[in-house]
Design a protein around this motif. Structure first.
Motif, PDB file in Angstrom:
ATOM      1  N   THR A 174       0.828  -1.212   0.000  1.00 33.39           N
ATOM      2  CA  THR A 174       0.000   0.000   0.000  1.00 33.39           C
ATOM      3  C   THR A 174       0.861   1.261   0.000  1.00 33.39           C
ATOM      4  OG1 THR A 174      -0.146   0.216   2.419  1.00 33.39           O
ATOM      5  CG2 THR A 174      -1.758  -1.219   1.350  1.00 33.39           C
ATOM      6  N   LYS A 175       2.187   1.075   0.057  1.00 33.41           N
ATOM      7  CA  LYS A 175       3.128   2.204   0.123  1.00 33.41           C
ATOM      8  C   LYS A 175       3.869   2.368  -1.204  1.00 33.41           C
ATOM      9  CE  LYS A 175       2.457   2.581   4.651  1.00 33.41           C
ATOM     10  NZ  LYS A 175       1.661   3.683   5.202  1.00 33.41           N
ATOM     11  N   TYR A 185       5.667   6.464   2.068  1.00 31.66           N
ATOM     12  CA  TYR A 185       4.316   6.961   2.350  1.00 31.66           C
ATOM     13  C   TYR A 185       3.294   6.214   1.485  1.00 31.66           C
ATOM     14  CZ  TYR A 185       6.067   9.786  -1.557  1.00 31.66           C
ATOM     15  OH  TYR A 185       6.651  10.189  -2.731  1.00 31.66           O
ATOM     16  N   ASP A 186       2.005   6.453   1.751  1.00 30.25           N
ATOM     17  CA  ASP A 186       0.943   5.727   1.059  1.00 30.25           C
ATOM     18  C   ASP A 186       0.912   6.046  -0.437  1.00 30.25           C
ATOM     19  OD1 ASP A 186       0.149   4.689   3.457  1.00 30.25           O
ATOM     20  OD2 ASP A 186      -1.561   6.042   3.731  1.00 30.25           O
ATOM     21  N   THR A 195      -1.087   9.357  -2.118  1.00 32.48           N
ATOM     22  CA  THR A 195      -1.287  10.481  -1.197  1.00 32.48           C
ATOM     23  C   THR A 195      -0.637  11.762  -1.685  1.00 32.48           C
ATOM     24  OG1 THR A 195       0.623   9.747   0.069  1.00 32.48           O
ATOM     25  CG2 THR A 195      -1.540   9.149   0.927  1.00 32.48           C
TER      26      THR A 195
END
Length: 480
Positions: A142-143, A403-404, A407
């Motif tokens: 998910t990153k 990070y995601d 985003t």
């Protein structure tokens, strides 16, 4: 942990053949690719044919790279193998020549198993700007994997391959190495030929190696370094054995820790890991002292003016006339140029072309491009001053862990600031490495070690000493 030396021993002793090793590598890719999306092209048939030819000749006992598979970033030219730079503009481009780095890889009997995904034309820090797919972080899908060499980093981190080549213009090897917990080196500018590297920022771009450990990284750098008459920016400085100082202690080494690298914008938990790494260097006998690189805060602004200006110039060649994508609905020559470039380039590439064209335009050149060049000189002088007293500089590779996905896609400025710590190294043409130095919330943290120009051996010496006394590099993601 499997290393290049242990594999070489097996190949020499005929415990495994180059074909068997290549088949095993291709199976690893097949098993994990759906999860991480590291590759744009997998060259199964060509790789197995190359491996069979190496087996027929026999493994060279004096060459540790003989029969070893690797992956290559898709902006590095490979003859007869699709080379897209992850852009619609080059969706069907098969070069008629190899990049010099690839020629050197082949001359060492290494086997190219595929071309890795990246941000389009190496513009981006998350590998979400590819025209073909989004690569995922090896540790958490998910990153983001970082960028622009996200595919090369995840291919190594997920154990699809042990080695890969990437390119670094403002941190594009070191940042994804940090996010995926692998070793990634940006060599000194000019150390590796740029011939056959699809240009982004010509005064900044540099090809470099990814690996799972420090020694393997140095072995790959040995294989691809050297002067190239086809590249006028290629250095004639002698190529040492980059493994020569690995294993030597670092007692007496003087290491600088810039206060700017631990200031505002750095995740406190990342800072904690870096300070712990500094303590580890002190335990090993090095001296670590705080210094200042006062102009580093201007690095991001300087970089985006210079890199975008050079990109604007370099990307003029993609016009729909000679090769690659061409818009179908054009009515005249000007229409071909406009529609091809409008439809063929992604948003981030168009953004940088416009920024660069503006910076170079009449009336703005002095205010932006010329000024950026002057501040670049000040950044170089900051490094020179520190290196008069110190052997190395350390700091975080990135301000945060991965990070995601998605985003930051809507906020290019936030993405640009993520390169805050890596950019000054490219502006100064220096070598820098990212090595695993801990975890925050289950995601890897990278430690950046910066050296003097053409002193990669000392970087490797310090990195290997740290690696030998810590277990961070042994942590591996679980890819189901």
């Amino acid at each position: 942990m499997t290393t290049i030396k242990s594999l070489h021993e097996k190949l020499v002793n005929k415990d495994i053949s180059a074909v068997e090793l290549t088949k095993e590598t291709l199976k690893n890719i097949s098993d994990r690719e759906a999860k991480v999306d590291s590759f744009i092209t997998i060259t199964e048939e060509a790789a197995l044919a190359q491996a069979a030819a190496i087996d027929a000749r026999g493994i060279d006992a004096t060459n540790p790279m003989s029969g070893i598979p690797l992956a290559v970033k898709d902006n590095i030219s490979t003859k007869g193998i699709l080379t897209t730079a992850a852009s619609k503009m080059l969706y069907n481009y098969e070069p008629i020549f190899d990049a010099t780095a690839v020629e050197k890889v082949y001359s060492k009997d290494m086997i190219v198993v595929g071309k890795t995904n990246m941000d389009e034309f190496a513009m981006g820090g998350s590998t979400e700007n590819s025209a073909f797919k989004t690569t995922k972080n090896a540790w958490d899908q998910t990153k983001v994997p970082g960028g622009s060499s996200g595919g090369s980093a995840t291919a190594v981190a997920s154990n699809q391959v042990l080695l890969s080549l990437g390119s670094d213009t403002g941190g594009s090897i070191r940042q994804p190495a940090s996010f995926n917990g692998v070793v990634g080196l940006k060599p000194t500018y000019g150390r590796i030929s740029r011939f056959g590297l699809i240009a982004f920022g010509s005064s900044l771009d540099q090809i470099g190696p990814f690996s799972q450990n420090v020694e393997d990284n140095a072995l790959l750098l040995n294989a691809v370094s050297g002067h190239d008459p086809k590249d006028s920016t290629s250095s004639k400085v002698a190529i040492p054995d980059f493994t020569s100082k690995i294993g030597q202690d670092i007692k007496g080494l003087k290491i600088a820790l810039p206060k700017e690298y631990l200031g505002e914008g750095i995740d406190p938990k990342v800072k904690e890991q870096v300070l712990a790494a500094a303590k580890q260097f002190e335990k090993l006998g090095a001296t670590v002292e705080e210094v200042s690189l006062p102009h580093s805060k201007y690095g991001v602004a300087v970089y985006y003016i210079i890199a975008s200006s050079e990109a604007s110039s370099n990307l003029q060649r993609f016009d729909g006339i000679r090769y690659g994508f061409r818009a179908e609905d054009a009515v005249d020559l000007e229409d071909i140029y406009v529609k091809t470039r409008s439809q063929g380039f992604g948003e981030e590439v168009k953004r940088r072309i416009m920024l660069g064209t503006f910076s170079l335009s009449s009336g703005y050149y002095d205010a932006y491009f010329k000024k950026a060049g002057q501040v670049r000189t000040l950044i170089m002088q900051d490094f020179q001053k520190v290196f008069e007293t110190y052997d190395l500089i350390i700091g975080p590779t990135a301000p945060s862990v991965a990070y995601d996905l998605d985003t930051q896609g809507h906020d290019p400025v936030a993405m640009y600031l993520a390169d805050l710590l890596t950019i000054p190294v490219n502006l100064a043409g220096l070598p820098g490495i990212s090595i695993p130095a801990g975890q925050v919330e289950g995601l890897p943290v990278g430690l950046q070690i910066i050296g003097k120009a053409f002193d990669e051996e000392t970087i490797y010496q310090a990195a290997a000493a740290f690696e030998a006394t810590t277990d961070f590099h042994k942590a591996k993601p679980i890819i189901f």
